[in-house]
Design a protein around this motif. Structure first.
Motif, PDB file in Angstrom:
ATOM      1  N   ALA A  48      46.237 -41.997 -62.224  1.00  0.00           N
ATOM      2  CA  ALA A  48      45.570 -41.703 -60.955  1.00  0.00           C
ATOM      3  C   ALA A  48      44.074 -41.862 -61.132  1.00  0.00           C
ATOM      4  N   ILE A  50      40.043 -41.319 -58.830  1.00  0.00           N
ATOM      5  CA  ILE A  50      39.344 -40.788 -57.672  1.00  0.00           C
ATOM      6  C   ILE A  50      37.915 -41.284 -57.700  1.00  0.00           C
ATOM      7  N   THR A  57      41.340 -42.078 -53.443  1.00  0.00           N
ATOM      8  CA  THR A  57      42.258 -41.920 -54.564  1.00  0.00           C
ATOM      9  C   THR A  57      43.225 -43.093 -54.674  1.00  0.00           C
ATOM     10  N   TYR A  59      47.055 -43.950 -56.930  1.00  0.00           N
ATOM     11  CA  TYR A  59      48.105 -43.409 -57.801  1.00  0.00           C
ATOM     12  C   TYR A  59      49.027 -44.509 -58.282  1.00  0.00           C
ATOM     13  N   SER A  70      42.077 -34.548 -57.957  1.00  0.00           N
ATOM     14  CA  SER A  70      40.989 -33.996 -57.160  1.00  0.00           C
ATOM     15  C   SER A  70      39.792 -33.784 -58.075  1.00  0.00           C
TER      16      SER A  70
END
Length: 126
Positions: A48, A50, A57, A59, A70
């Motif tokens: 993932a 960010i 984001t 994934y 996050s």
């Protein structure tokens, strides 16, 4: 930037874990952040990512819907919430940082990340 990952451990299938990564040494908000993992006998793979500001984001298909990345720029932290864990999620998880231009495709490329943490082991039992 220096990265320190934590939060790994042993969990049963179906359980949850939250990984944390503390960044230090540079302005955290300048970096796109990512999580990669390496299972025994396998190559390291993207999990993932960010972006630095807006928080876009990306994934891997294998974790989509189960994991959530996050960040908290005020605390210099990035997190990976892992739910509905499966035995195939067993791996060493690495936190990583990149100060390049964000794109969803670029964020999955291991070689573009300049900074890596030491890894934290996640073991999911069946």
């Amino acid at each position: 930037v220096q990265l320190q990952a934590s939060g790994g451990g042993l969990v049963q299938a179906g359980g949850s874990l939250r990984l944390s990564c503390l960044a230090s040494g540079r302005t955290f908000s300048n970096y796109n952040m990512g999580w990669f993992r390496q299972a025994p006998g396998k190559e390291r793979e993207f999990v993932a990512s960010i972006s630095r500001s807006i928080g876009n984001t990306k994934y891997a298909d294998s974790v989509k819907g189960r994991f959530t990345i996050s960040r908290d720029n005020a605390k210099n932290m990035v997190y990976l919430q892992m739910d509905s864990l499966k035995p195939e999620d067993t791996a060493i998880y690495y936190c990583t940082a990149d100060d390049g231009v964000w794109s969803t495709v670029r964020s999955t490329r291991e070689l573009l990340y300049d900074h890596w943490g030491q890894g934290t082991l996640v073991t999911v039992s069946s």
